[in-house]
Motif scaffolding. Structure first.
Motif, PDB file in Angstrom:
ATOM      1  N   LEU A  52      62.601   3.538  33.262  1.00 41.21           N
ATOM      2  CA  LEU A  52      62.286   4.487  34.348  1.00 41.21           C
ATOM      3  C   LEU A  52      61.887   3.782  35.634  1.00 41.21           C
ATOM      4  O   LEU A  52      61.712   4.429  36.664  1.00 41.21           O
ATOM      5  CB  LEU A  52      61.159   5.421  33.897  1.00 41.21           C
TER       6      LEU A  52
ATOM      7  N   VAL B 131      57.363  11.746  35.920  1.00 38.60           N
ATOM      8  CA  VAL B 131      58.764  12.040  35.609  1.00 38.60           C
ATOM      9  C   VAL B 131      58.845  13.381  34.898  1.00 38.60           C
ATOM     10  O   VAL B 131      57.839  13.919  34.452  1.00 38.60           O
ATOM     11  CB  VAL B 131      59.406  10.947  34.727  1.00 38.60           C
TER      12      VAL B 131
ATOM     13  N   GLN C  29      63.961  13.428  31.979  1.00 38.59           N
ATOM     14  CA  GLN C  29      64.078  12.005  32.296  1.00 38.59           C
ATOM     15  C   GLN C  29      63.460  11.159  31.191  1.00 38.59           C
ATOM     16  O   GLN C  29      64.009  10.132  30.793  1.00 38.59           O
ATOM     17  CB  GLN C  29      63.377  11.692  33.623  1.00 38.59           C
TER      18      GLN C  29
END
Length: 60
Positions: free
Chosen positions: A56, A33, A37
């Motif tokens: 996530l 990621v 994020q």
């Protein structure tokens, strides 16, 4: 995990501190990621890595 260090010593596997650059880079690479994020998930659910991973959609 042995050998991975941030400025406090070994990277904490359970809590993420966004001010620890090495720890943030480790989790970014592990989960694939971006830093944005990761920061957004950290703000939303807190500092526990299992909660961030769930947010996530990643396995811890």
């Amino acid at each position: 995990m042995a050998g991975l260090k941030d400025k406090r010593g070994f990277i904490d596997k359970y809590r993420l501190d966004l001010s620890e650059r090495k720890a943030v880079e480790f989790w970014m690479k592990r989960w694939g990621v971006t830093q944005d994020q990761l920061a957004a998930a950290h703000r939303k659910v807190g500092r526990m890595t299992k909660d961030i991973a769930a947010e996530l959609g990643k396995k811890r």
